[in-house]
Design a protein around this motif. Structure first.
Motif, short mmCIF file in Angstrom:
data_model
loop_
_atom_site.label_atom_id
_atom_site.label_comp_id
_atom_site.label_asym_id
_atom_site.label_seq_id
_atom_site.Cartn_x
_atom_site.Cartn_y
_atom_site.Cartn_z
N LEU A 76 7.79 -132.91 -91.66
CA LEU A 76 6.62 -132.05 -91.44
C LEU A 76 6.52 -131.00 -92.54
N THR A 77 5.34 -130.90 -93.15
CA THR A 77 5.07 -129.83 -94.12
C THR A 77 3.92 -129.00 -93.59
N VAL A 78 4.15 -127.71 -93.42
CA VAL A 78 3.05 -126.83 -93.00
C VAL A 78 2.49 -126.19 -94.26
N THR A 79 1.19 -126.36 -94.47
CA THR A 79 0.58 -125.89 -95.72
C THR A 79 -0.14 -124.56 -95.53
N GLY A 80 -0.39 -123.88 -96.66
CA GLY A 80 -1.05 -122.58 -96.60
C GLY A 80 -2.57 -122.69 -96.53
N THR A 81 -3.10 -123.86 -96.90
CA THR A 81 -4.56 -124.03 -96.85
C THR A 81 -4.91 -125.39 -96.24
N LEU A 82 -6.11 -125.43 -95.74
CA LEU A 82 -6.65 -126.68 -95.19
C LEU A 82 -6.70 -127.76 -96.28
N GLU A 83 -7.12 -127.33 -97.50
CA GLU A 83 -7.29 -128.29 -98.59
C GLU A 83 -5.97 -128.98 -98.93
N GLU A 84 -4.85 -128.17 -98.97
CA GLU A 84 -3.55 -128.78 -99.29
C GLU A 84 -3.15 -129.77 -98.19
#
Ligand SMILES: NC(=O)c1ccc[n+]([C@@H]2O[C@H](COP(=O)([O-])OP(=O)(O)OC[C@H]3O[C@@H](n4cnc5c(N)ncnc54)[C@H](O)[C@@H]3O)[C@@H](O)[C@H]2O)c1
Length: 322
Positions: A76-84
């Motif tokens: 699981l990777t939680v990203t800082g933006t929706l785009e990422e």
């Protein structure tokens, strides 16, 4: 018309989950257990910690259900933006709050940021996709994929496209969910509330009327299902269950025998007024029923119980009915 799908439903490896509360988090857990790489994005400041707690709490249930080779919470990777979150996704599941305007805007943003051809599903509990896809540039890939809580444990997902959804996106999504271990109902039209929520809503309204009128307590209502019809419903749906109530005459006898009572005033399909008194009675009744158990205790209890039912009815890997 959307671009052609680049990835077949069975070869998807990378999934993005946008909105990571109860349902989005449950989807994340489901896909991690299935061995997918998952990216997630949620704007709440505490979202990542909350999500990782949810995945940890779900993991024992996922282990019992059977993890796919290589499945790990580390994927699981939680990203800082929706785009990422969606940049490399081969499938996107949206599980943001149930607000029509928010869904419209979010689905349009997801559509703009997600690689062409990738299907985007919404977990909405009741909005038709036709109403949610209005702001998207390529609405053809937007489909409803309505799960049940928790998505890592309850197999059912209801799939329905909107007026501007490509039929092939609906087919793709149904095949993808099946390959991801879900039990799929593909609907050929948009019915408000889909199928299962229509049924749940009818029961829910009657339950609230009975509490409001002092006819039954919250505990009576819950016990009437768990000690009664609920036991049968885990094995057979309400239709076949009632057919058996007709004995050897089956559903035909059942209808002849009990059909006239359909006209008796048993049910009140109008929703009751959700005033403070009813609100408090239902909330307090649930607190009393929990009897000191925390939400985490109850989630664990529910998960163990559902797994036991799935196992007992041959619906877990290696438990197929002989
Ligand atoms: N709870 C259920 O039993 C259930 C069952 C099936 C479907 N659903 C549907 O799933 C969706 C999510 O419901 P839930 O129960 O998980 O709600 P929730 O409140 O637990 O989670 C919603 C999450 O969305 C995040 N969010 C807020 N604004 C956002 C935005 N603009 N973009 C992305 N994320 C945003 C919130 O921070 C929160 O973490 C709803 O559409 C709901 O109808 C809920």
């Amino acid at each position: 018309m959307s671009s052609p799908r680049k990835t077949s439903p069975e070869s998807v490896r990378r999934v993005a989950c946008v909105g990571a509360g109860v349902i989005g988090g449950g989807w994340v857990a489901h896909f991690l257990g299935g061995g997918y790489d998952v990216t997630a994005w949620d704007p709440a400041p505490d979202a990542e910690a909350r999500l990782r707690r949810l995945v940890d709490a779900a993991w024992p249930a996922l282990e019992q259900l059977g993890l796919a080779p290589g499945a790990s919470p580390d994927r699981l990777t939680v990203t800082g933006t929706l785009e990422e979150a969606v940049a490399d996704a081969e499938f996107v599941q949206e599980s943001a709050p149930e607000k029509l305007e928010l869904k419209r805007e979010l689905l349009a943003k997801l559509d703009a940021a997600t690689p062409a051809g990738v299907v985007i599903a919404s977990s909405t509990s009741g909005y038709p996709m036709t109403d949610m896809q209005t702001a998207a540039a390529t609405p053809g890939r937007l489909v409803v994929g309505h799960p049940f809580n928790p998505p890592y444990l309850i197999p059912l997902v209801e799939v329905a496209g909107g007026e501007h959804t490509d039929p092939d996106a609906v087919d793709w999504l149904s095949r993808f969910y099946e390959s991801a271990g879900k039990s799929v109902i593909t609907m050929d039209r948009e019915v408000p509330g889909f199928i299962a929520n229509r049924l749940q809503e009818a029961l829910w309204r009657e339950a609230l009327h009975m509490v409001a009128n002092g006819e039954a307590t919250v505990a009576d209502i819950d016990r009437s299902i768990t000690e009664g019809p609920g036991l049968r419903w885990a094995v057979m749906g309400p239709m076949l269950t009632f057919a058996l109530a007709g004995g050897e005459g089956g559903m035909a006898h059942m209808l002849d025998h009990f059909g006239p009572s359909l006209k008796s005033p048993w049910t009140r399909l109008e929703a009751p007024e959700l005033d403070k008194e009813l609100y408090d009675a239902v909330v307090t009744g649930c607190d009393d029923a929990a009897a000191g158990r925390t939400v985490a205790d109850l989630v664990g209890e529910r998960d163990r119980g559902v797994i036991a039912v799935l196992r007992a009815t041959g619906r877990l890997p290696g438990t197929g009915a002989a």
